[in-house]
Design a protein around this motif. Sequence first.
Motif, PDB file in Angstrom:
ATOM      1  N   GLU A  42       2.388 -44.440   4.733  1.00 17.70           N
ATOM      2  CA  GLU A  42       3.172 -43.652   5.854  1.00 17.70           C
ATOM      3  C   GLU A  42       2.455 -42.314   5.512  1.00 17.70           C
ATOM      4  OE1 GLU A  42       7.060 -42.659   8.263  1.00 17.70           O
ATOM      5  OE2 GLU A  42       7.059 -44.079   6.529  1.00 17.70           O
ATOM      6  N   THR A  43       2.048 -41.870   6.477  1.00 17.15           N
ATOM      7  CA  THR A  43       1.517 -40.399   6.415  1.00 17.15           C
ATOM      8  C   THR A  43       2.468 -39.298   7.599  1.00 17.15           C
ATOM      9  OG1 THR A  43      -0.077 -40.345   8.084  1.00 17.15           O
ATOM     10  CG2 THR A  43      -0.862 -40.829   5.777  1.00 17.15           C
ATOM     11  N   ILE A  44       2.942 -38.172   6.921  1.00 17.82           N
ATOM     12  CA  ILE A  44       3.402 -37.161   7.834  1.00 17.82           C
ATOM     13  C   ILE A  44       2.720 -36.056   7.546  1.00 17.82           C
ATOM     14  CG2 ILE A  44       5.400 -36.062   8.770  1.00 17.82           C
ATOM     15  CD1 ILE A  44       7.262 -38.359   7.090  1.00 17.82           C
ATOM     16  N   PRO A  45       1.497 -35.688   8.260  1.00 20.12           N
ATOM     17  CA  PRO A  45       0.663 -34.549   7.956  1.00 20.12           C
ATOM     18  C   PRO A  45       1.132 -33.292   8.099  1.00 20.12           C
ATOM     19  CG  PRO A  45      -0.640 -36.202   9.545  1.00 20.12           C
ATOM     20  CD  PRO A  45       0.899 -36.713   9.195  1.00 20.12           C
ATOM     21  N   HIS A  46       1.755 -33.144   9.351  1.00 22.94           N
ATOM     22  CA  HIS A  46       2.272 -31.969   9.761  1.00 22.94           C
ATOM     23  C   HIS A  46       3.485 -31.263   8.738  1.00 22.94           C
ATOM     24  CE1 HIS A  46       5.415 -34.528  11.638  1.00 22.94           C
ATOM     25  NE2 HIS A  46       6.208 -33.634  11.586  1.00 22.94           N
ATOM     26  N   LEU A  47       4.056 -32.114   7.813  1.00 27.18           N
ATOM     27  CA  LEU A  47       4.975 -31.982   6.945  1.00 27.18           C
ATOM     28  C   LEU A  47       4.364 -31.692   5.462  1.00 27.18           C
ATOM     29  CD1 LEU A  47       8.228 -33.843   7.707  1.00 27.18           C
ATOM     30  CD2 LEU A  47       7.648 -31.497   8.182  1.00 27.18           C
ATOM     31  N   VAL A  49       3.134 -34.505   3.608  1.00 28.09           N
ATOM     32  CA  VAL A  49       3.822 -35.675   2.694  1.00 28.09           C
ATOM     33  C   VAL A  49       2.980 -36.950   3.073  1.00 28.09           C
ATOM     34  CG1 VAL A  49       6.003 -34.130   2.167  1.00 28.09           C
ATOM     35  CG2 VAL A  49       5.731 -35.974   4.038  1.00 28.09           C
ATOM     36  N   VAL A  50       3.073 -37.917   2.092  1.00 28.29           N
ATOM     37  CA  VAL A  50       2.471 -39.123   2.354  1.00 28.29           C
ATOM     38  C   VAL A  50       3.493 -40.105   1.396  1.00 28.29           C
ATOM     39  CG1 VAL A  50       0.450 -38.518   2.840  1.00 28.29           C
ATOM     40  CG2 VAL A  50       0.964 -39.193   0.621  1.00 28.29           C
ATOM     41  N   ARG A  60       8.018 -47.263  -4.054  1.00 25.79           N
ATOM     42  CA  ARG A  60       7.423 -46.202  -3.116  1.00 25.79           C
ATOM     43  C   ARG A  60       7.468 -44.720  -3.541  1.00 25.79           C
ATOM     44  NH1 ARG A  60       9.178 -45.565   2.854  1.00 25.79           N
ATOM     45  NH2 ARG A  60       7.263 -45.645   3.936  1.00 25.79           N
ATOM     46  N   LYS A  61       6.602 -44.049  -3.576  1.00 22.83           N
ATOM     47  CA  LYS A  61       6.647 -42.635  -3.889  1.00 22.83           C
ATOM     48  C   LYS A  61       6.302 -41.729  -2.812  1.00 22.83           C
ATOM     49  CE  LYS A  61       6.641 -43.621  -8.374  1.00 22.83           C
ATOM     50  NZ  LYS A  61       7.721 -43.061  -9.470  1.00 22.83           N
ATOM     51  N   LEU A  62       7.086 -40.468  -2.655  1.00 18.25           N
ATOM     52  CA  LEU A  62       6.844 -39.593  -1.653  1.00 18.25           C
ATOM     53  C   LEU A  62       6.134 -38.711  -2.372  1.00 18.25           C
ATOM     54  CD1 LEU A  62       7.374 -38.188   1.064  1.00 18.25           C
ATOM     55  CD2 LEU A  62       9.445 -37.333   0.253  1.00 18.25           C
ATOM     56  N   LEU A  63       4.860 -38.119  -1.896  1.00 20.41           N
ATOM     57  CA  LEU A  63       4.013 -37.149  -2.274  1.00 20.41           C
ATOM     58  C   LEU A  63       4.043 -35.985  -1.409  1.00 20.41           C
ATOM     59  CD1 LEU A  63       1.273 -39.750  -3.880  1.00 20.41           C
ATOM     60  CD2 LEU A  63       3.126 -38.692  -5.010  1.00 20.41           C
ATOM     61  N   SER A  64       3.940 -34.707  -2.225  1.00 21.78           N
ATOM     62  CA  SER A  64       3.703 -33.507  -1.406  1.00 21.78           C
ATOM     63  C   SER A  64       2.464 -32.877  -1.737  1.00 21.78           C
ATOM     64  CB  SER A  64       4.875 -32.564  -1.645  1.00 21.78           C
ATOM     65  OG  SER A  64       4.805 -31.434  -0.916  1.00 21.78           O
TER      66      SER A  64
END
Length: 75
Positions: A42-47, A49-50, A60-64
């Motif tokens: 999943e991607t959240i480009p405006h924040l 993060v992926v 599952r890893k949240l990357l900034s």
Amino acid sequence: MTEIISATEGEPPAVDWGMLRPGEQVEAHRGAVALHRGVVEETIPHLGVVWIRDSSTGTRKLLSHDDVVLRRCRP
């Protein structure tokens, strides 16, 4: 966390986070060290993060973008 050592010479260019799509294989780098490798879920480009599914742990890893540089995995 297992660190994957990666040479800086000949590395693929950094990925534009806004261009990432689910299913792409990426490595998260800090300097010359690859910290995580996995598939984008999943991607959240405006924040900036992926979420990836880490291939070595299955977690599952949240990357900034503030913490790491993403590079597409070599085939």
